[in-house]
Design a protein around this motif. Structure first.
Motif, PDB file in Angstrom:
ATOM      1  N   VAL A 157       0.845  -1.186   0.000  1.00  0.00           N
ATOM      2  CA  VAL A 157       0.000   0.000   0.000  1.00  0.00           C
ATOM      3  C   VAL A 157       0.881   1.236   0.000  1.00  0.00           C
ATOM      4  O   VAL A 157       1.811   1.348   0.803  1.00  0.00           O
ATOM      5  CB  VAL A 157      -0.911   0.043   1.245  1.00  0.00           C
ATOM      6  CG1 VAL A 157      -1.699   1.352   1.285  1.00  0.00           C
ATOM      7  CG2 VAL A 157      -1.853  -1.144   1.280  1.00  0.00           C
ATOM      8  N   GLN A 172       3.650   0.460   2.882  1.00  0.00           N
ATOM      9  CA  GLN A 172       3.592  -0.719   3.744  1.00  0.00           C
ATOM     10  C   GLN A 172       3.519  -1.963   2.862  1.00  0.00           C
ATOM     11  O   GLN A 172       2.636  -2.069   2.007  1.00  0.00           O
ATOM     12  CB  GLN A 172       2.380  -0.678   4.672  1.00  0.00           C
ATOM     13  CG  GLN A 172       2.275  -1.905   5.582  1.00  0.00           C
ATOM     14  CD  GLN A 172       1.134  -1.809   6.575  1.00  0.00           C
ATOM     15  OE1 GLN A 172       0.758  -0.708   7.002  1.00  0.00           O
ATOM     16  NE2 GLN A 172       0.585  -2.938   6.968  1.00  0.00           N
ATOM     17  N   PHE A 174       3.594  -6.361   2.335  1.00  0.00           N
ATOM     18  CA  PHE A 174       2.954  -7.528   2.944  1.00  0.00           C
ATOM     19  C   PHE A 174       3.644  -8.821   2.485  1.00  0.00           C
ATOM     20  O   PHE A 174       3.025  -9.674   1.847  1.00  0.00           O
ATOM     21  CB  PHE A 174       1.475  -7.580   2.574  1.00  0.00           C
ATOM     22  CG  PHE A 174       0.683  -6.381   3.006  1.00  0.00           C
ATOM     23  CD1 PHE A 174       0.224  -6.256   4.294  1.00  0.00           C
ATOM     24  CD2 PHE A 174       0.421  -5.365   2.103  1.00  0.00           C
ATOM     25  CE1 PHE A 174      -0.502  -5.145   4.688  1.00  0.00           C
ATOM     26  CE2 PHE A 174      -0.308  -4.250   2.472  1.00  0.00           C
ATOM     27  CZ  PHE A 174      -0.769  -4.139   3.786  1.00  0.00           C
ATOM     28  N   SER A 179      -2.912  -6.943   7.052  1.00  0.00           N
ATOM     29  CA  SER A 179      -4.087  -6.100   6.839  1.00  0.00           C
ATOM     30  C   SER A 179      -3.733  -4.633   6.989  1.00  0.00           C
ATOM     31  O   SER A 179      -2.725  -4.270   7.607  1.00  0.00           O
ATOM     32  CB  SER A 179      -5.196  -6.474   7.830  1.00  0.00           C
ATOM     33  OG  SER A 179      -4.761  -6.289   9.167  1.00  0.00           O
ATOM     34  N   TYR A 180      -4.613  -3.799   6.428  1.00  0.00           N
ATOM     35  CA  TYR A 180      -4.392  -2.347   6.430  1.00  0.00           C
ATOM     36  C   TYR A 180      -5.750  -1.668   6.424  1.00  0.00           C
ATOM     37  O   TYR A 180      -6.599  -1.970   5.591  1.00  0.00           O
ATOM     38  CB  TYR A 180      -3.595  -1.944   5.189  1.00  0.00           C
ATOM     39  CG  TYR A 180      -3.349  -0.468   5.046  1.00  0.00           C
ATOM     40  CD1 TYR A 180      -2.249   0.142   5.635  1.00  0.00           C
ATOM     41  CD2 TYR A 180      -4.221   0.333   4.308  1.00  0.00           C
ATOM     42  CE1 TYR A 180      -2.014   1.498   5.487  1.00  0.00           C
ATOM     43  CE2 TYR A 180      -3.996   1.694   4.157  1.00  0.00           C
ATOM     44  CZ  TYR A 180      -2.892   2.271   4.748  1.00  0.00           C
ATOM     45  OH  TYR A 180      -2.670   3.607   4.610  1.00  0.00           O
ATOM     46  N   VAL A 182      -7.645   1.745   5.725  1.00  0.00           N
ATOM     47  CA  VAL A 182      -7.433   3.011   5.031  1.00  0.00           C
ATOM     48  C   VAL A 182      -7.782   4.163   5.969  1.00  0.00           C
ATOM     49  O   VAL A 182      -8.923   4.274   6.434  1.00  0.00           O
ATOM     50  CB  VAL A 182      -8.294   3.087   3.758  1.00  0.00           C
ATOM     51  CG1 VAL A 182      -8.114   4.449   3.085  1.00  0.00           C
ATOM     52  CG2 VAL A 182      -7.935   1.959   2.802  1.00  0.00           C
ATOM     53  N   VAL A 188      -5.053   6.350  -1.329  1.00  0.00           N
ATOM     54  CA  VAL A 188      -4.276   5.120  -1.280  1.00  0.00           C
ATOM     55  C   VAL A 188      -4.235   4.428  -2.636  1.00  0.00           C
ATOM     56  O   VAL A 188      -5.179   4.506  -3.425  1.00  0.00           O
ATOM     57  CB  VAL A 188      -4.828   4.128  -0.235  1.00  0.00           C
ATOM     58  CG1 VAL A 188      -4.648   4.663   1.180  1.00  0.00           C
ATOM     59  CG2 VAL A 188      -6.287   3.809  -0.500  1.00  0.00           C
ATOM     60  N   LEU A 190      -3.492   0.545  -3.737  1.00  0.00           N
ATOM     61  CA  LEU A 190      -3.400  -0.776  -3.123  1.00  0.00           C
ATOM     62  C   LEU A 190      -3.032  -1.818  -4.171  1.00  0.00           C
ATOM     63  O   LEU A 190      -3.614  -1.855  -5.253  1.00  0.00           O
ATOM     64  CB  LEU A 190      -4.744  -1.151  -2.483  1.00  0.00           C
ATOM     65  CG  LEU A 190      -5.356  -0.103  -1.539  1.00  0.00           C
ATOM     66  CD1 LEU A 190      -6.773  -0.506  -1.146  1.00  0.00           C
ATOM     67  CD2 LEU A 190      -4.495   0.058  -0.304  1.00  0.00           C
ATOM     68  N   ALA A 216     -11.091  -1.826   4.777  1.00  0.00           N
ATOM     69  CA  ALA A 216     -10.042  -2.749   5.205  1.00  0.00           C
ATOM     70  C   ALA A 216      -9.507  -3.527   4.013  1.00  0.00           C
ATOM     71  O   ALA A 216     -10.268  -4.136   3.261  1.00  0.00           O
ATOM     72  CB  ALA A 216     -10.597  -3.709   6.250  1.00  0.00           C
ATOM     73  N   GLU A 218      -6.886  -6.565   2.974  1.00  0.00           N
ATOM     74  CA  GLU A 218      -6.160  -7.713   3.509  1.00  0.00           C
ATOM     75  C   GLU A 218      -5.425  -8.424   2.374  1.00  0.00           C
ATOM     76  O   GLU A 218      -5.982  -8.603   1.286  1.00  0.00           O
ATOM     77  CB  GLU A 218      -7.110  -8.699   4.178  1.00  0.00           C
ATOM     78  CG  GLU A 218      -7.822  -8.152   5.398  1.00  0.00           C
ATOM     79  CD  GLU A 218      -8.790  -9.171   5.978  1.00  0.00           C
ATOM     80  OE1 GLU A 218      -8.399  -9.901   6.922  1.00  0.00           O
ATOM     81  OE2 GLU A 218      -9.930  -9.240   5.480  1.00  0.00           O
TER      82      GLU A 218
END
Length: 250
Positions: A157, A172, A174, A179-180, A182, A188, A190, A216, A218
């Protein structure tokens, strides 16, 4: 609404099957494919048939576009691994397969979700968002709040955050999933990573789920039968590097 986000399958049916099996338990309402269904791998027809049966919302990736260029005589054959794989795949695809790929637009703006779907960046199919600098340029050339992209084969992200000095960009990743949420007011971009050819050192297939109600995102990593894909690629006579790289996630 929950979106199942797939990208960069690259004709790897074993990885796609593993992802769909894993995602079945997580509940989703819509599947979005962010490009590059073809290229590199040994199962182009199988992957396209699966995506057709699932009625995905799809956009073209750079490999999908190159496949159509070869089909229409707009591209000259080369001895690169990309060209070799695409020309081999083209010989094994039906007119229905090509029609499916032709039907995918360059990008999609989804008013229900308030998001843009595109392969490379919000502004371009071919641009890579692989650094904070590239993300800053992408945010500067796009006024939206939420975008889903692929292309880098790396899940993560990029987010804008307000700071005293102006807009601050944060990344960030993964590598093992995660998970993140917003943040309110953030913009953002993604990326769910690659289903069929991860490039972050983790060979497990990567996909994402986005819950629009909670904001959210994931990312999940799923083991699949890498050897099945490797054996099929070698039996097809595809370049050995395309099989070897799957085991190391590069």
């Amino acid at each position: 609404m929950r979106l199942l986000l797939l990208s960069d399958i690259h004709a790897n049916q074993a990885a796609l099957e593993a992802v769909l099996h894993d995602a079945a338990a997580r509940r989703y309402d819509r599947i979005v494919h962010l490009g590059d269904a073809v290229g590199y791998g040994p199962h182009p027809a199988e992957v396209l048939r699966t995506l057709r049966d699932l009625n995905v919302v799809g956009v073209t990736g750079n490999h999908d576009a190159m496949l159509l260029d070869y089909a229409d005589g707009r591209r000259t054959a080369r001895e690169s691994v990309v060209s070799i794989a695409l020309r081999w795949q083209l010989e094994r695809l039906s007119s229905d397969d090509l029609a499916l790929v032709r039907g995918w637009p360059d990008g999609v703006d989804d008013p229900e979700v308030g998001a843009r779907y595109r392969h490379g960046s919000p502004a371009s199919r071919d641009e890579y968002i692989d650094s904070v600098t590239a993300a800053r340029e992408a945010f500067a050339g796009w006024e939206g709040r939420l975008a889903f992209v692929g292309h880098t084969h790396i899940p993560g992200v990029y987010a804008t955050l307000n700071a005293p000095v102006g807009e601050w960009i944060k990344f960030q990743g993964f590598p093992e999933g995660g998970s993140y949420l917003v943040p309110p007011g953030a913009r953002v971009i993604l990326n769910p990573g690659s289903v069929g050819q991860p490039r972050d050192g983790n060979p497990r297939a990567s996909y994402g789920v986005f819950d629009t109600g909670r904001g959210a995102f994931e990312v999940f990593r799923v083991a699949y039968d890498v050897e099945r894909t490797q054996e099929a690629a070698l039996e097809a006579g595809l370049p050995q590097v395309l099989a070897a790289r799957l085991a190391i996630g590069k």
